[in-house]
Design an enzyme around this catalytic site. Structure first.
Site, PDB file in Angstrom:
ATOM      1  N   SER A  42       0.871  -1.179   0.000  1.00 14.51           N
ATOM      2  CA  SER A  42       0.000   0.000   0.000  1.00 14.51           C
ATOM      3  C   SER A  42       0.906   1.227   0.000  1.00 14.51           C
ATOM      4  CB  SER A  42      -0.927  -0.019   1.213  1.00 14.51           C
ATOM      5  OG  SER A  42      -0.206   0.081   2.412  1.00 14.51           O
ATOM      6  N   HIS A 154      -3.233  -6.258   2.962  1.00 15.06           N
ATOM      7  CA  HIS A 154      -2.283  -7.251   3.465  1.00 15.06           C
ATOM      8  C   HIS A 154      -2.905  -8.624   3.715  1.00 15.06           C
ATOM      9  CE1 HIS A 154       0.567  -3.855   5.036  1.00 15.06           C
ATOM     10  NE2 HIS A 154       0.531  -3.950   3.726  1.00 15.06           N
ATOM     11  N   GLN A 162      -6.064  -1.642   7.570  1.00 12.26           N
ATOM     12  CA  GLN A 162      -4.968  -2.542   7.189  1.00 12.26           C
ATOM     13  C   GLN A 162      -4.316  -3.286   8.366  1.00 12.26           C
ATOM     14  OE1 GLN A 162      -2.043  -1.334   3.922  1.00 12.26           O
ATOM     15  NE2 GLN A 162      -0.829  -1.023   5.747  1.00 12.26           N
ATOM     16  N   GLU A 163      -4.130  -2.571   9.479  1.00 14.28           N
ATOM     17  CA  GLU A 163      -3.351  -3.183  10.570  1.00 14.28           C
ATOM     18  C   GLU A 163      -3.941  -2.878  11.943  1.00 14.28           C
ATOM     19  OE1 GLU A 163       0.716  -1.737  10.043  1.00 14.28           O
ATOM     20  OE2 GLU A 163       0.405  -1.925   7.881  1.00 14.28           O
ATOM     21  N   GLU A 204       1.939  -9.522   7.127  1.00 11.47           N
ATOM     22  CA  GLU A 204       2.798  -9.067   8.227  1.00 11.47           C
ATOM     23  C   GLU A 204       2.678  -9.954   9.463  1.00 11.47           C
ATOM     24  OE1 GLU A 204       1.984  -4.860   8.638  1.00 11.47           O
ATOM     25  OE2 GLU A 204       3.186  -4.410   6.859  1.00 11.47           O
ATOM     26  N   ASP A 241      -3.406   0.982  11.899  1.00 15.07           N
ATOM     27  CA  ASP A 241      -3.027   1.637  10.647  1.00 15.07           C
ATOM     28  C   ASP A 241      -4.216   1.475   9.713  1.00 15.07           C
ATOM     29  OD1 ASP A 241      -2.044   2.683   8.335  1.00 15.07           O
ATOM     30  OD2 ASP A 241      -0.398   1.253   8.086  1.00 15.07           O
ATOM     31  N   GLU A 292      -2.522   5.431  12.550  1.00 17.27           N
ATOM     32  CA  GLU A 292      -1.685   5.785  11.394  1.00 17.27           C
ATOM     33  C   GLU A 292      -2.555   5.931  10.155  1.00 17.27           C
ATOM     34  OE1 GLU A 292       1.450   2.896  10.879  1.00 17.27           O
ATOM     35  OE2 GLU A 292       1.519   3.273   8.723  1.00 17.27           O
ATOM     36  N   ASP A 319       2.008   8.225   7.317  1.00 16.14           N
ATOM     37  CA  ASP A 319       2.851   7.267   6.575  1.00 16.14           C
ATOM     38  C   ASP A 319       2.806   7.663   5.089  1.00 16.14           C
ATOM     39  OD1 ASP A 319       3.982   5.094   5.291  1.00 16.14           O
ATOM     40  OD2 ASP A 319       2.407   3.694   5.789  1.00 16.14           O
ATOM     41  N   LYS A 344      10.201   4.943   6.845  1.00 19.72           N
ATOM     42  CA  LYS A 344      10.489   3.753   6.027  1.00 19.72           C
ATOM     43  C   LYS A 344      11.655   4.096   5.105  1.00 19.72           C
ATOM     44  CE  LYS A 344       5.751   1.926   5.656  1.00 19.72           C
ATOM     45  NZ  LYS A 344       4.490   2.075   4.898  1.00 19.72           N
ATOM     46  N   HIS A 372       9.075  -1.375   9.048  1.00 23.07           N
ATOM     47  CA  HIS A 372       9.307  -2.366   7.983  1.00 23.07           C
ATOM     48  C   HIS A 372       8.393  -2.052   6.793  1.00 23.07           C
ATOM     49  CE1 HIS A 372       5.645  -4.980   9.345  1.00 23.07           C
ATOM     50  NE2 HIS A 372       5.378  -3.707   9.343  1.00 23.07           N
ATOM     51  N   ARG A 373       8.370  -2.942   5.777  1.00 15.22           N
ATOM     52  CA  ARG A 373       7.356  -2.915   4.721  1.00 15.22           C
ATOM     53  C   ARG A 373       6.632  -4.257   4.729  1.00 15.22           C
ATOM     54  NH1 ARG A 373       7.464   1.835   1.522  1.00 15.22           N
ATOM     55  NH2 ARG A 373       5.303   1.140   1.246  1.00 15.22           N
ATOM     56  N   SER A 374       5.460  -4.299   4.084  1.00 15.46           N
ATOM     57  CA  SER A 374       4.717  -5.561   4.106  1.00 15.46           C
ATOM     58  C   SER A 374       5.453  -6.655   3.339  1.00 15.46           C
ATOM     59  CB  SER A 374       3.313  -5.360   3.562  1.00 15.46           C
ATOM     60  OG  SER A 374       3.356  -4.778   2.281  1.00 15.46           O
ATOM     61  N   LYS A 395       7.669  -0.420  14.253  1.00 13.33           N
ATOM     62  CA  LYS A 395       6.559  -1.242  13.766  1.00 13.33           C
ATOM     63  C   LYS A 395       7.172  -2.251  12.822  1.00 13.33           C
ATOM     64  CE  LYS A 395       3.522  -0.117  10.215  1.00 13.33           C
ATOM     65  NZ  LYS A 395       2.280   0.333   9.561  1.00 13.33           N
TER      66      LYS A 395
HETATM   67  P1  PGA Z   1       3.132  -1.382   2.940  1.00 14.93           P
HETATM   68  O1  PGA Z   1       2.261  -1.076   4.208  1.00 14.93           O
HETATM   69  O2  PGA Z   1       4.470  -1.765   3.360  1.00 14.93           O
HETATM   70  O3  PGA Z   1       2.364  -2.480   2.268  1.00 14.93           O
HETATM   71  O4  PGA Z   1       3.117  -0.136   2.090  1.00 14.93           O
HETATM   72  C1  PGA Z   1       2.780  -0.792   5.451  1.00 14.93           C
HETATM   73  C2  PGA Z   1       2.114   0.417   6.024  1.00 14.93           C
HETATM   74  O5  PGA Z   1       1.193   0.981   5.411  1.00 14.93           O
HETATM   75  O6  PGA Z   1       2.505   0.867   7.079  1.00 14.93           O
HETATM   76 ZN    ZN Z   2       0.896   2.605   6.940  1.00 17.23          ZN
END
Ligand code: PGA
Ligand code: ZN
Length: 430
Positions: A42, A154, A162-163, A204, A241, A292, A319, A344, A372-374, A395
């Site tokens: 994302s 994810h 998402q999270e 993740e 998130d 987030e 983000d 990131k 991190h990244r997904s 994270k």
């Molecule tokens: P991504 O998502 O690594 O898939 O972009 C992680 C996030 O949105 O924090």
């Molecule tokens: Zn994010």
């Protein structure tokens, strides 16, 4: 003076099985620094551009162009240069690329080299990476935002956010934080199993079960915190998130990833005001301490609304909004948008630029959260990065999946290394 003798890039696979770049930097002392590059699902619109081959191999996802750029464009320029002069080396690479978003050489090519240089230099000095970057005062272990439910892009779950993460604010050490996170994660697994819900995991490492709606997810998390014997909020907080850019369409926040809706009173397409009200309602009902990307990356009016509503009580993290970049963060600071930033390394592309963004955030009292990244790899660099700058939060996914645990494991090692000098800031978040 230690110099770069050779640089070699290759294509490897990340945690989703997608190709990514790995770079070896070898010094004239035959010391090897190796780094690999993560990749998001994302992504923010303004992230540095990662090069993908776009041909039939690997369904267009190959990174051989980026590998070629390292081996044939960056390497010849850097060979013979001092490996410890990170600033100079990053600037050289940036000049070689010459674009604002790194589309010529690719952020995946550039980041791989930048981080491999750092690692080679720290090995030359025979000191840990965190100490090489951060110096003698690097001593703080970050509070982990531990992912336990995956939604959005994810996982296949029906949840649009998402999270969903748990935050062990009540731990006294990083070791204890992982212990607490582990317990809640496995209690949640038990609860889901008993309810006949799937305990498959997403990208993740959080569960990707089919919940009825967002409150159903949060109720289950709350139950797992209670069942683990912890006090919600005081010992374990919740972080979200939303990754709202993924479900903002035609000026509406569209919650239609729901397959099942408990009652039809639920409004699927929310205006920005209704969406903010909903987030506000959630924070009153649940021990949520951080949100987030609550709003879309281009919905600055929405961000303003959200910041006015919750910015004093809750951590609001940009983000996709800030994409780890100084100019975007500066705009946010000026307009008083959000109060924290996700960091990131591959959103911006070099260690030097990452440090510039971290410093700007610190100067303006925005919280930094290293991330991190997904799609990630076994490379644990970000663990060292967080300690190097005494950053209070990280994270990096669930307490399972090796590409996630590699970061936690490195932090456990660092905590052991620091011994009595280590500090876990837990409660600061509240
Ligand atoms: P991504 O998502 O690594 O898939 O972009 C992680 C996030 O949105 O924090
Ligand atoms: Zn994010």
């Amino acid at each position: 003076m230690r110099k770069i003798k050779n640089i070699k890039a290759r294509q490897i696979l990340d945690s989703r099985g997608n190709p990514t770049v790995e770079v070896d930097v070898i010094t004239n002392n035959n010391i090897l620094g190796r780094a690999s590059v993560p990749s998001g699902a994302s992504k923010g619109e303004n992230e540095a551009i990662e090069l993908r081959d776009g041909n039939i191999e690997f369904l267009g996802n190959g990174v051989l162009k980026a590998v070629h750029n390292v081996n044939n464009i960056i390497a010849p320029e850097l060979i013979g240069k001092p490996v410890m002069d990170q600033l100079y080396i990053d600037k050289l690479i940036l000049n070689l690329d010459g674009t604002k978003n790194k589309r010529r050489l690719g952020s995946n090519a550039i980041l791989g080299v930048s981080l491999a240089v750092t690692k080679a230099a720290s090995k030359e000095l025979n000191i840990p990476i965190y100490k090489y970057i951060g110096g003698v005062y690097a001593h703080l272990l970050p509070v982990p935002l531990i992912n336990i439910i995956n939604g959005g892009k994810h996982s296949d779950s029906s949840i649009v956010f998402q999270e969903f993460m748990i935050v062990p604010v009540g731990a006294n050490t990083f070791f204890e934080a992982i212990q607490m996170g582990y317990k809640v994660y496995y209690k949640l697994k038990e609860i889901l199993s008993k309810k006949g819900l799937s305990t498959n995991i997403g990208d993740e490492g959080g569960f990707s079960s089919n919940f009825n709606n967002i409150e159903d997810v949060l109720d289950n998390i709350l139950e797992s915190i209670h069942l683990s014997g912890y006090e919600p909020y005081d010992q374990i907080g919740i972080a979200l998130d939303c990754a709202a850019s993924e479900f903002y369409k035609k000026e509406k926040y569209n919650y239609s990833k729901f397959e099942k809706i408990q009652n039809n009173k639920e409004k699927i397409k929310k205006s920005r005001k209704e969406h903010v009200n909903y987030l506000s309602f959630l924070t009153k009902r649940y021990p949520i301490i951080s949100i987030e990307d609550g709003m879309d990356q281009n919905d600055w009016d929405g961000w303003k609304l959200l910041t006015n509503e919750l910015g004093k009580e809750i951590q609001l993290v940009g983000d996709d909004l800030f994409v780890t970049q100084v100019d975007k963060l500066n705009k946010g600071i000026k307009e008083k948008i959000a109060n924290s930033i996700l960091i990131k390394v591959n959103q911006v592309g070099t260690l030097t630029e990452t440090i510039e963004t971290i410093s700007l955030a610190k100067k303006n009292k925005y919280n930094n959260i290293i991330s991190h990244r997904s799609g990630d790899t076994e490379d644990s660099f970000i663990a060292d990065l967080s300690v190097a700058f005494n950053i209070e939060q990280i994270k990096t996914g669930s307490v399972c999946r090796s590409e996630r645990t590699s970061k936690y494991n490195q932090l456990l090692r660092i905590e052991e290394l620091l011994g009595k000098n280590s500090y876990y800031p837990g409660l600061f978040l509240k």
